[in-house]
Motif scaffolding. Structure first.
Motif, PDB file in Angstrom:
ATOM      1  N   VAL A   1       0.841  -1.190   0.000  1.00 64.32           N
ATOM      2  CA  VAL A   1       0.000   0.000   0.000  1.00 64.32           C
ATOM      3  C   VAL A   1       0.881   1.247   0.000  1.00 64.32           C
ATOM      4  CG1 VAL A   1      -1.928  -1.105   1.190  1.00 64.32           C
ATOM      5  CG2 VAL A   1      -0.179   0.096   2.524  1.00 64.32           C
ATOM      6  N   MET A   2       0.320   2.327  -0.509  1.00 65.59           N
ATOM      7  CA  MET A   2       1.001   3.612  -0.495  1.00 65.59           C
ATOM      8  C   MET A   2       0.460   4.412   0.679  1.00 65.59           C
ATOM      9  SD  MET A   2       0.983   6.616  -3.390  1.00 65.59           S
ATOM     10  CE  MET A   2       0.931   5.402  -4.680  1.00 65.59           C
ATOM     11  N   ARG A   3       1.378   5.070   1.412  1.00 64.85           N
ATOM     12  CA  ARG A   3       0.933   5.882   2.543  1.00 64.85           C
ATOM     13  C   ARG A   3       1.912   7.028   2.776  1.00 64.85           C
ATOM     14  NH1 ARG A   3       2.337   1.394   7.203  1.00 64.85           N
ATOM     15  NH2 ARG A   3       4.590   1.713   7.170  1.00 64.85           N
ATOM     16  N   GLN A   4       1.449   8.018   3.545  1.00 69.86           N
ATOM     17  CA  GLN A   4       2.295   9.156   3.871  1.00 69.86           C
ATOM     18  C   GLN A   4       3.456   8.670   4.741  1.00 69.86           C
ATOM     19  OE1 GLN A   4      -0.057  12.423   5.177  1.00 69.86           O
ATOM     20  NE2 GLN A   4       1.597  13.894   4.972  1.00 69.86           N
ATOM     21  N   LYS A   5       4.644   9.190   4.474  1.00 68.81           N
ATOM     22  CA  LYS A   5       5.840   8.760   5.214  1.00 68.81           C
ATOM     23  C   LYS A   5       5.969   9.595   6.480  1.00 68.81           C
ATOM     24  CE  LYS A   5      10.618   7.405   4.576  1.00 68.81           C
ATOM     25  NZ  LYS A   5      10.463   5.995   4.922  1.00 68.81           N
ATOM     26  N   GLN A   6       5.779   8.959   7.612  1.00 69.92           N
ATOM     27  CA  GLN A   6       5.864   9.642   8.899  1.00 69.92           C
ATOM     28  C   GLN A   6       7.317   9.945   9.249  1.00 69.92           C
ATOM     29  OE1 GLN A   6       3.040  10.635  10.489  1.00 69.92           O
ATOM     30  NE2 GLN A   6       2.031   9.767   8.690  1.00 69.92           N
ATOM     31  N   GLY A   7       7.562  11.150   9.747  1.00 70.60           N
ATOM     32  CA  GLY A   7       8.915  11.516  10.170  1.00 70.60           C
ATOM     33  C   GLY A   7       9.807  12.000   9.043  1.00 70.60           C
ATOM     34  N   GLY A   8       9.323  12.014   7.826  1.00 69.04           N
ATOM     35  CA  GLY A   8      10.106  12.496   6.698  1.00 69.04           C
ATOM     36  C   GLY A   8      11.027  11.444   6.110  1.00 69.04           C
ATOM     37  N   ILE A   9      11.793  11.863   5.122  1.00 69.77           N
ATOM     38  CA  ILE A   9      12.733  10.973   4.430  1.00 69.77           C
ATOM     39  C   ILE A   9      14.137  11.300   4.940  1.00 69.77           C
ATOM     40  CG2 ILE A   9      13.747  10.371   2.205  1.00 69.77           C
ATOM     41  CD1 ILE A   9      10.992  11.117   0.956  1.00 69.77           C
ATOM     42  N   VAL A  10      14.776  10.327   5.580  1.00 70.95           N
ATOM     43  CA  VAL A  10      16.102  10.528   6.154  1.00 70.95           C
ATOM     44  C   VAL A  10      17.162  10.056   5.166  1.00 70.95           C
ATOM     45  CG1 VAL A  10      17.658   9.921   8.053  1.00 70.95           C
ATOM     46  CG2 VAL A  10      15.199  10.214   8.490  1.00 70.95           C
ATOM     47  N   ILE A  11      18.126  10.943   4.891  1.00 69.82           N
ATOM     48  CA  ILE A  11      19.283  10.575   4.074  1.00 69.82           C
ATOM     49  C   ILE A  11      20.475  10.551   5.024  1.00 69.82           C
ATOM     50  CG2 ILE A  11      20.643  11.039   2.011  1.00 69.82           C
ATOM     51  CD1 ILE A  11      17.589  13.075   2.388  1.00 69.82           C
ATOM     52  N   LYS A  12      20.982   9.355   5.293  1.00 68.17           N
ATOM     53  CA  LYS A  12      22.084   9.185   6.226  1.00 68.17           C
ATOM     54  C   LYS A  12      23.323   9.929   5.734  1.00 68.17           C
ATOM     55  CE  LYS A  12      20.168   6.231   9.118  1.00 68.17           C
ATOM     56  NZ  LYS A  12      19.901   6.613  10.491  1.00 68.17           N
ATOM     57  N   ALA A  13      24.198  10.286   6.677  1.00 69.55           N
ATOM     58  CA  ALA A  13      25.447  10.961   6.336  1.00 69.55           C
ATOM     59  C   ALA A  13      26.262  10.103   5.381  1.00 69.55           C
ATOM     60  CB  ALA A  13      26.258  11.229   7.613  1.00 69.55           C
ATOM     61  N   ARG A  14      26.854  10.752   4.375  1.00 66.03           N
ATOM     62  CA  ARG A  14      27.721  10.075   3.396  1.00 66.03           C
ATOM     63  C   ARG A  14      27.024   8.893   2.724  1.00 66.03           C
ATOM     64  NH1 ARG A  14      31.642  13.581   2.432  1.00 66.03           N
ATOM     65  NH2 ARG A  14      32.383  14.529   4.324  1.00 66.03           N
ATOM     66  N   SER A  15      25.738   9.067   2.386  1.00 64.56           N
ATOM     67  CA  SER A  15      25.025   7.986   1.707  1.00 64.56           C
ATOM     68  C   SER A  15      23.960   8.547   0.772  1.00 64.56           C
ATOM     69  CB  SER A  15      24.398   7.030   2.732  1.00 64.56           C
ATOM     70  OG  SER A  15      23.370   7.691   3.437  1.00 64.56           O
ATOM     71  N   THR A  16      23.214   7.649   0.150  1.00 58.84           N
ATOM     72  CA  THR A  16      22.162   8.040  -0.787  1.00 58.84           C
ATOM     73  C   THR A  16      20.826   7.447  -0.354  1.00 58.84           C
ATOM     74  OG1 THR A  16      22.507   6.115  -2.208  1.00 58.84           O
ATOM     75  CG2 THR A  16      23.805   8.084  -2.709  1.00 58.84           C
ATOM     76  N   HIS A  17      19.756   8.020  -0.877  1.00 59.08           N
ATOM     77  CA  HIS A  17      18.414   7.488  -0.619  1.00 59.08           C
ATOM     78  C   HIS A  17      17.629   7.585  -1.926  1.00 59.08           C
ATOM     79  CE1 HIS A  17      15.060   6.414   2.091  1.00 59.08           C
ATOM     80  NE2 HIS A  17      14.344   7.027   1.159  1.00 59.08           N
ATOM     81  N   ALA A  18      17.165   6.451  -2.418  1.00 63.12           N
ATOM     82  CA  ALA A  18      16.450   6.414  -3.693  1.00 63.12           C
ATOM     83  C   ALA A  18      14.983   6.767  -3.516  1.00 63.12           C
ATOM     84  CB  ALA A  18      16.572   5.023  -4.312  1.00 63.12           C
ATOM     85  N   LEU A  19      14.501   7.630  -4.397  1.00 60.79           N
ATOM     86  CA  LEU A  19      13.069   7.893  -4.542  1.00 60.79           C
ATOM     87  C   LEU A  19      12.690   7.181  -5.826  1.00 60.79           C
ATOM     88  CD1 LEU A  19      13.014  11.739  -3.805  1.00 60.79           C
ATOM     89  CD2 LEU A  19      12.599   9.860  -2.195  1.00 60.79           C
TER      90      LEU A  19
END
Length: 197
Positions: free
Chosen positions: A106-124
């Motif tokens: 299911v698709m839902r709102q992401k609680q707490g936001g999208i965290v991008i860790k230090a020195r790393s990537t986060h795919a959307l």
């Protein structure tokens, strides 16, 4: 004797001036070199200076209703960064994620936001975290460029541009009731998650 000293002083002064000019020119060249030596085909759509870098941003083309923006968020800093919101002039937006609920995706709102860790990537990406355009006010056609503004937990903001592309992978339906199970989102192996070019 005095003539020789004057000539030597003049020669030394000219040599020093030439060396300073050479160092200055080399300094200018080296600061410009990385950007020009590594061309970025989506330079106008990527943001390299700011809180994060956004690589390969794109939006799913749509005639109406909902759609989403994707890309890779890169945090080159030494501390974690949290995206808490996104805006565009075309519609209201939410940060979304895909999650399992009662054995279905299911698709839902992401609680707490999208965290991008230090020195790393986060795919959307389709089937994962994404920036949801809730109800576009006009069609988003392939080739259109949209401007987005990200808001971070510390209050900073950053803009980036993304190009719209046709995409049929994952068979996602960005329609009202987006918290309901989505057709085609049963994590089918081998499913393409890339937009058509």
């Amino acid at each position: 004797m005095a003539t020789i000293s004057s000539r030597r002083r003049s020669a030394i002064a000219l040599a020093t001036a030439a060396a300073l000019v050479a160092v200055g020119a080399a300094g200018c060249g080296s600061s410009d070199s990385p950007a020009s030596a590594q061309p970025n085909p989506s330079a106008s759509a990527s943001t390299a200076a700011g809180v994060v870098t956004i690589r390969d941003p794109w939006v799913k083309a749509t005639d109406k209703g909902m759609t989403a923006a994707f890309g890779t968020l890169v945090n080159d800093g030494d501390t974690d960064v949290t995206v808490t919101g996104a805006t565009t002039s075309l519609s209201s937006m939410e940060l979304h994620e895909m999650a399992m609920k009662d054995g279905k995706m299911v698709m839902r709102q992401k609680q707490g936001g999208i965290v991008i860790k230090a020195r790393s990537t986060h795919a959307l990406e389709p089937g994962g975290d994404h920036l949801m355009l809730m109800n576009v006010t006009k069609p988003v056609q392939a080739g259109d460029e949209l401007t987005f503004t990200l808001t971070f937990a510390d209050g900073r903001t950053q803009q980036f541009r993304a190009v719209a592309k046709p995409f049929t992978g994952a068979q996602e339906s960005y329609a009202p009731g987006h918290g309901e199970p989505m057709p085609g989102m049963s994590a089918t192996p081998g499913m393409s998650m890339s937009p058509a070019s």
